[in-house]
Design an enzyme around this catalytic site. Structure first.
Site, short mmCIF file in Angstrom:
data_model
loop_
_atom_site.label_atom_id
_atom_site.label_comp_id
_atom_site.label_asym_id
_atom_site.label_seq_id
_atom_site.Cartn_x
_atom_site.Cartn_y
_atom_site.Cartn_z
CG ASP A 1 47.05 49.55 41.37
OD1 ASP A 1 46.59 48.74 41.14
OD2 ASP A 1 48.49 49.97 42.03
NE ARG B 1 33.86 24.92 38.50
CZ ARG B 1 33.03 24.78 39.51
NH1 ARG B 1 32.53 25.37 40.65
NH2 ARG B 1 32.65 23.78 39.35
#
Length: 355
Positions: free
Chosen positions: A133, A272
């Site tokens: 992160d 999608r």
């Protein structure tokens, strides 16, 4: 000297390369003895250890995961292993009984916090920042970040052809609950049209307007790179407790599914969803992270030799340095919404869903 080394918290590419960097430097250059501690701080509690030799380190540079294993055991929390035991005191006793002059703790924010508390007890601790992160305060980068960005970018790259072929909106959900560095970098590198970050609350109307405008301009598909912690402007106004309660009752598995339904209702586009998930944590580290991990590992061993305890190895302006653990613990490095990278991304037409 006799030192211990452990890895704690979530896994990521580059941990083994860091273990190698610490141990090779300690053993070969400084003549130290190294003890590997299994399963993070849990191994310090149970004395689950092994002695490292030069041979133990063979093949680690490009190996994913952590050969020491990991856990999310937090010694200063009552839950976890050995409930009812004074775990910090037991760790201190075990370190003394094993004759360890220092313990190297490799991990993310939780690990840095625990390392700071152990250091405050008078234990000799050196830590190394590890997270995909890139949210650890005090260091410009952490190993694992660049590898995760590369994996997420590759996933976005592969969506362009199918999005174009079917004229669809593709929503890819990238790891990052509280901080959006991976999504920001992968989104730009992968050519995403919309990037949603936890630090910049979005307006769904802005997002659908961007998608509809692209259609009118002859751009029949849109790709959204969405951090798993992305939040709407409405939800950002809620108190922390209120938001947690709302999330617990949300019918969607994650933010990508909620966005997909909202976009589908507001546009004429098929939507999608792609969630690469833990693939972003897995596999071999990229070349940059192998070099990075080697450097911070070597620096950690050097700090031990110098008796520089209570510090985290950091990378600042391209050079390794030491940052006091007490300054790192409990802080989170967030993406600055006004940073140059976001400003530059906006100038090329990337939307962040806020305006």
């Amino acid at each position: 000297m006799r030192i211990g080394i452990l890895t704690s918290g979530g896994d990521c590419p580059g941990i083994n390369a860091t273990i190698r960097g610490v141990c090779k430097t300690a053993i070969n250059h400084y003549g130290m003895e190294v003890i590997g501690i299994h399963s993070g701080f849990q191994g310090l509690l149970t004395k689950d250890v092994e002695s490292f030799t030069e041979k133990s380190l063979s093949g680690l540079l490009n190996l994913g995961g952590t050969m020491l294993g990991t856990s999310r055991e937090k010694p200063f929390k009552k839950n976890g292993v050995m409930s009812g035991v004074d775990k910090p005191a037991l760790i201190a006793r075990n370190i003394e009984e094993m004759g360890l002059d220092c313990v190297v703790c490799i991990g993310g924010n939780g690990t840095q916090k625990t390392a700071a508390k152990l250091s405050a007890m008078g234990l000799n601790i050196v830590s190394v920042p590890k997270t995909i992160d890139n949210d650890i305060w005090g260091t410009d980068f952490s190993f694992g970040f660049d590898s995760a960005v590369s994996i997420a970018t590759d996933a976005i790259d592969r969506l362009h052809s199918t999005a174009s072929s079917h004229k669809r909106v593709m929503v890819i959900e990238v790891m990052g609950h509280k901080v959006g560095y991976v999504t920001l970098h992968a989104g730009i590198a992968g050519g995403a049209d919309i990037i949603l970050l936890p630090e910049i609350p979005y307006d769904i109307n802005v997002i659908t307007d961007v998608i509809n405008r692209r259609s009118r301009e002859g751009k029949p598909f849109t790709i959204l790179a969405v951090a798993e912690g992305a939040i709407s402007k409405e939800d950002a106004k809620l108190k922390k407790k209120e938001y947690k309660e709302k999330i617990s009752k949300r019918k969607y598995p994650s933010i990508a599914y909620e966005l997909a339904e909202q976009i589908q209702e507001a546009t004429d586009k098929e939507v999608r969803i792609t969630v690469p998930g833990h693939t972003q944590r897995g596999g071999s580290p990229c070349a940059y992270d192998r070099v990075f991990a080697t450097r911070v590992g070597a620096k950690a061993a050097e700090m031990i030799l110098e008796g520089k305890y209570g510090y985290m190895v950091a990378m600042r302006d391209g050079e390794t340095t030491a940052v006091p653990l007490e300054e790192v613990a409990g802080k989170l490095k967030m993406v600055d919404p006004k940073c140059g990278l976001i400003k530059e991304a906006k100038t090329i037409g990337i939307s962040f869903g806020d305006e």
